[in-house]
Design a protein around this motif. Structure first.
Motif, PDB file in Angstrom:
ATOM      1  N   ARG A  65       6.742  14.695  11.981  1.00 24.98           N
ATOM      2  CA  ARG A  65       5.651  14.650  12.948  1.00 24.98           C
ATOM      3  C   ARG A  65       4.565  13.660  12.546  1.00 24.98           C
ATOM      4  O   ARG A  65       4.131  12.832  13.337  1.00 24.98           O
ATOM      5  N   ASN A  66       4.067  13.785  11.319  1.00 25.79           N
ATOM      6  CA  ASN A  66       2.899  13.005  10.910  1.00 25.79           C
ATOM      7  C   ASN A  66       3.272  11.564  10.579  1.00 25.79           C
ATOM      8  O   ASN A  66       4.310  11.307   9.970  1.00 25.79           O
ATOM      9  N   THR A  67       2.416  10.655  10.995  1.00 30.36           N
ATOM     10  CA  THR A  67       2.592   9.238  10.700  1.00 30.36           C
ATOM     11  C   THR A  67       1.318   8.705  10.064  1.00 30.36           C
ATOM     12  O   THR A  67       0.295   9.387  10.013  1.00 30.36           O
ATOM     13  N   VAL A  68       1.390   7.467   9.596  1.00 34.03           N
ATOM     14  CA  VAL A  68       0.185   6.725   9.210  1.00 34.03           C
ATOM     15  C   VAL A  68       0.096   5.525  10.138  1.00 34.03           C
ATOM     16  O   VAL A  68       1.063   4.775  10.290  1.00 34.03           O
ATOM     17  N   SER A  69      -1.064   5.360  10.760  1.00 34.36           N
ATOM     18  CA  SER A  69      -1.249   4.289  11.739  1.00 34.36           C
ATOM     19  C   SER A  69      -2.506   3.504  11.388  1.00 34.36           C
ATOM     20  O   SER A  69      -3.582   4.090  11.237  1.00 34.36           O
ATOM     21  N   PHE A  70      -2.364   2.197  11.273  1.00 30.89           N
ATOM     22  CA  PHE A  70      -3.492   1.325  10.969  1.00 30.89           C
ATOM     23  C   PHE A  70      -3.947   0.613  12.236  1.00 30.89           C
ATOM     24  O   PHE A  70      -3.287  -0.300  12.727  1.00 30.89           O
ATOM     25  N   HIS A  71      -5.077   1.045  12.769  1.00 28.00           N
ATOM     26  CA  HIS A  71      -5.668   0.398  13.938  1.00 28.00           C
ATOM     27  C   HIS A  71      -6.490  -0.801  13.467  1.00 28.00           C
ATOM     28  O   HIS A  71      -7.217  -0.711  12.473  1.00 28.00           O
ATOM     29  N   ASN A  72      -6.380  -1.915  14.178  1.00 23.49           N
ATOM     30  CA  ASN A  72      -7.043  -3.154  13.740  1.00 23.49           C
ATOM     31  C   ASN A  72      -6.776  -3.377  12.249  1.00 23.49           C
ATOM     32  O   ASN A  72      -7.695  -3.503  11.437  1.00 23.49           O
ATOM     33  N   ALA A  73      -5.499  -3.407  11.926  1.00 21.04           N
ATOM     34  CA  ALA A  73      -5.048  -3.339  10.536  1.00 21.04           C
ATOM     35  C   ALA A  73      -5.599  -4.448   9.657  1.00 21.04           C
ATOM     36  O   ALA A  73      -5.831  -4.238   8.468  1.00 21.04           O
ATOM     37  N   TRP A 104       0.836  -1.199   0.000  1.00 23.52           N
ATOM     38  CA  TRP A 104       0.000   0.000   0.000  1.00 23.52           C
ATOM     39  C   TRP A 104       0.875   1.254   0.000  1.00 23.52           C
ATOM     40  O   TRP A 104       0.626   2.204  -0.758  1.00 23.52           O
ATOM     41  N   LEU A 105       1.904   1.271   0.834  1.00 22.37           N
ATOM     42  CA  LEU A 105       2.786   2.429   0.919  1.00 22.37           C
ATOM     43  C   LEU A 105       3.537   2.654  -0.396  1.00 22.37           C
ATOM     44  O   LEU A 105       3.609   3.793  -0.889  1.00 22.37           O
ATOM     45  N   THR A 106       4.096   1.603  -0.963  1.00 21.47           N
ATOM     46  CA  THR A 106       4.843   1.772  -2.206  1.00 21.47           C
ATOM     47  C   THR A 106       3.933   2.182  -3.359  1.00 21.47           C
ATOM     48  O   THR A 106       4.395   2.815  -4.311  1.00 21.47           O
ATOM     49  N   GLY A 107       2.648   1.870  -3.258  1.00 25.61           N
ATOM     50  CA  GLY A 107       1.695   2.375  -4.233  1.00 25.61           C
ATOM     51  C   GLY A 107       1.625   3.892  -4.196  1.00 25.61           C
ATOM     52  O   GLY A 107       1.583   4.556  -5.243  1.00 25.61           O
ATOM     53  N   HIS A 108       1.618   4.443  -2.997  1.00 24.61           N
ATOM     54  CA  HIS A 108       1.628   5.905  -2.854  1.00 24.61           C
ATOM     55  C   HIS A 108       2.939   6.499  -3.340  1.00 24.61           C
ATOM     56  O   HIS A 108       2.956   7.526  -4.030  1.00 24.61           O
ATOM     57  N   LEU A 109       4.035   5.866  -2.982  1.00 24.67           N
ATOM     58  CA  LEU A 109       5.340   6.364  -3.418  1.00 24.67           C
ATOM     59  C   LEU A 109       5.470   6.319  -4.937  1.00 24.67           C
ATOM     60  O   LEU A 109       6.077   7.212  -5.542  1.00 24.67           O
ATOM     61  N   GLY A 110       4.892   5.286  -5.537  1.00 28.22           N
ATOM     62  CA  GLY A 110       4.992   5.138  -6.979  1.00 28.22           C
ATOM     63  C   GLY A 110       4.223   6.182  -7.756  1.00 28.22           C
ATOM     64  O   GLY A 110       4.474   6.378  -8.953  1.00 28.22           O
ATOM     65  N   GLN A 111       3.291   6.869  -7.107  1.00 23.87           N
ATOM     66  CA  GLN A 111       2.517   7.918  -7.773  1.00 23.87           C
ATOM     67  C   GLN A 111       3.228   9.267  -7.768  1.00 23.87           C
ATOM     68  O   GLN A 111       2.741  10.213  -8.370  1.00 23.87           O
ATOM     69  N   ARG A 112       4.355   9.340  -7.101  1.00 28.01           N
ATOM     70  CA  ARG A 112       5.064  10.609  -6.974  1.00 28.01           C
ATOM     71  C   ARG A 112       6.275  10.645  -7.901  1.00 28.01           C
ATOM     72  O   ARG A 112       6.958   9.632  -8.087  1.00 28.01           O
ATOM     73  N   ASP A 161     -10.147   1.638   1.923  1.00 25.52           N
ATOM     74  CA  ASP A 161     -11.318   2.387   1.489  1.00 25.52           C
ATOM     75  C   ASP A 161     -11.451   3.752   2.152  1.00 25.52           C
ATOM     76  O   ASP A 161     -12.141   4.623   1.642  1.00 25.52           O
ATOM     77  N   ASP A 162     -10.790   3.946   3.278  1.00 27.72           N
ATOM     78  CA  ASP A 162     -10.923   5.190   4.020  1.00 27.72           C
ATOM     79  C   ASP A 162     -10.086   6.288   3.366  1.00 27.72           C
ATOM     80  O   ASP A 162      -8.851   6.223   3.382  1.00 27.72           O
ATOM     81  N   PRO A 163     -10.721   7.334   2.794  1.00 29.04           N
ATOM     82  CA  PRO A 163      -9.932   8.393   2.144  1.00 29.04           C
ATOM     83  C   PRO A 163      -9.051   9.156   3.115  1.00 29.04           C
ATOM     84  O   PRO A 163      -8.055   9.758   2.714  1.00 29.04           O
ATOM     85  N   ALA A 164      -9.397   9.143   4.398  1.00 27.69           N
ATOM     86  CA  ALA A 164      -8.568   9.846   5.385  1.00 27.69           C
ATOM     87  C   ALA A 164      -7.178   9.218   5.485  1.00 27.69           C
ATOM     88  O   ALA A 164      -6.197   9.917   5.769  1.00 27.69           O
ATOM     89  N   VAL A 165      -7.097   7.924   5.257  1.00 28.26           N
ATOM     90  CA  VAL A 165      -5.795   7.250   5.324  1.00 28.26           C
ATOM     91  C   VAL A 165      -4.914   7.685   4.157  1.00 28.26           C
ATOM     92  O   VAL A 165      -3.719   7.952   4.329  1.00 28.26           O
ATOM     93  N   ASP A 166      -5.495   7.775   2.971  1.00 24.22           N
ATOM     94  CA  ASP A 166      -4.730   8.242   1.818  1.00 24.22           C
ATOM     95  C   ASP A 166      -4.286   9.688   2.021  1.00 24.22           C
ATOM     96  O   ASP A 166      -3.165  10.066   1.654  1.00 24.22           O
ATOM     97  N   ALA A 167      -5.141  10.503   2.615  1.00 26.33           N
ATOM     98  CA  ALA A 167      -4.774  11.892   2.902  1.00 26.33           C
ATOM     99  C   ALA A 167      -3.638  11.950   3.911  1.00 26.33           C
ATOM    100  O   ALA A 167      -2.714  12.777   3.795  1.00 26.33           O
ATOM    101  N   ALA A 168      -3.688  11.073   4.912  1.00 19.29           N
ATOM    102  CA  ALA A 168      -2.622  11.030   5.915  1.00 19.29           C
ATOM    103  C   ALA A 168      -1.296  10.624   5.279  1.00 19.29           C
ATOM    104  O   ALA A 168      -0.228  11.156   5.633  1.00 19.29           O
ATOM    105  N   ALA A 169      -1.347   9.687   4.339  1.00 19.76           N
ATOM    106  CA  ALA A 169      -0.129   9.256   3.655  1.00 19.76           C
ATOM    107  C   ALA A 169       0.478  10.401   2.851  1.00 19.76           C
ATOM    108  O   ALA A 169       1.700  10.605   2.851  1.00 19.76           O
ATOM    109  N   LYS A 170      -0.368  11.152   2.172  1.00 20.90           N
ATOM    110  CA  LYS A 170       0.133  12.283   1.384  1.00 20.90           C
ATOM    111  C   LYS A 170       0.796  13.324   2.274  1.00 20.90           C
ATOM    112  O   LYS A 170       1.885  13.829   1.961  1.00 20.90           O
ATOM    113  N   THR A 171       0.150  13.652   3.402  1.00 21.50           N
ATOM    114  CA  THR A 171       0.723  14.639   4.314  1.00 21.50           C
ATOM    115  C   THR A 171       2.067  14.170   4.860  1.00 21.50           C
ATOM    116  O   THR A 171       3.041  14.925   4.918  1.00 21.50           O
ATOM    117  N   MET A 172       2.124  12.895   5.254  1.00 25.69           N
ATOM    118  CA  MET A 172       3.373  12.353   5.779  1.00 25.69           C
ATOM    119  C   MET A 172       4.481  12.414   4.738  1.00 25.69           C
ATOM    120  O   MET A 172       5.608  12.853   5.034  1.00 25.69           O
TER     121      MET A 172
END
Length: 202
Positions: free
Chosen positions: A150-158, A33-41, A169-180
């Motif tokens: 400062r900012n992290t991405v944290s998966f609760h009950n991953a 999931w993380l490398t998917g975000h990195l690959g878009q940059r 599915d949660d767009p807030a997680v993708d937003a958190a990844a971008k900010t981080m």
């Protein structure tokens, strides 16, 4: 998610360190999931260092003594990649309120490789989402002259956060990844520029 505007100069090299080596680990799902975000940059280039695939010796030599046979060869699979990185993302679960021994071992085998570089965290776990592991890692990395963002991405009950396709599915997680990643990029660029003018004073 749209790509960010590339920074001037070559793309920043981001070493993604997969901290868990346990059998049946969930780390590959989170890492993909993380490398998917990195690959878009266009401003970042990822190098995934999976400690399960590049195991390091578990016994560090005493000060002033030679390491055990095979140590040099094992380190050669990891150390040059850490040294070449402009920034790091540590992917970590939480084991007993802390982070995996395999990750601490990889950190302790190195020193100057961390100096003057930023570190971000993606954690996962149960109710805590691995946040206690991250807080302990911040202290460790500060001792090694690294700068944690400062900012992290944290998966609760991953285990319930990802679909069968590995997406979240949660767009807030993708937003958190971008900010981080934006914060990591800012610090990595600033520190790379600074070190091009003068060496980091450890």
């Amino acid at each position: 998610m749209s790509t960010t505007t590339p920074s001037t100069g070559a793309p920043l090299r981001v070493a993604v360190i997969v901290g868990s080596t346990r059998e049946g680990r969930f780390a590959p799902v989170v890492t993909r999931w993380l490398t998917g975000h990195l690959g878009q940059r266009t401003d970042l280039r990822a190098d995934v260092i999976d400690l399960a695939e590049t195991p390091l010796p578990t016994v560090l030599p005493a000060f002033g003594t030679d390491p055990a046979p095979g140590t040099k060869e094992a380190l050669a699979l990891v150390s040059p990649r850490l040294a070449a990185a402009d920034a790091f993302v540590l992917v970590t679960p939480e084991y007993n309120h802390s982070f995996p021994a395999s990750l601490k071992n990889a950190i302790d085998w190195h020193n100057t490789e961390w100096h003057g570089k930023p570190v971000a965290f993606v954690s996962y776990g149960g109710l805590s989402g691995g946040l206690r592991a991250v807080e302990q890692l911040r202290v460790v990395m500060a001792e090694l002259n690294a700068m944690t963002v400062r900012n992290t991405v944290s998966f609760h009950n991953a285990w319930g956060a990802f679909g069968e396709d590995g997406r979240v599915d949660d767009p807030a997680v993708d937003a958190a990844a971008k900010t981080m990643l934006d914060q990591l990029t800012w610090w990595a660029q600033a520190l790379r520029d600074a070190k091009s003018v003068r060496p980091y004073a450890a």
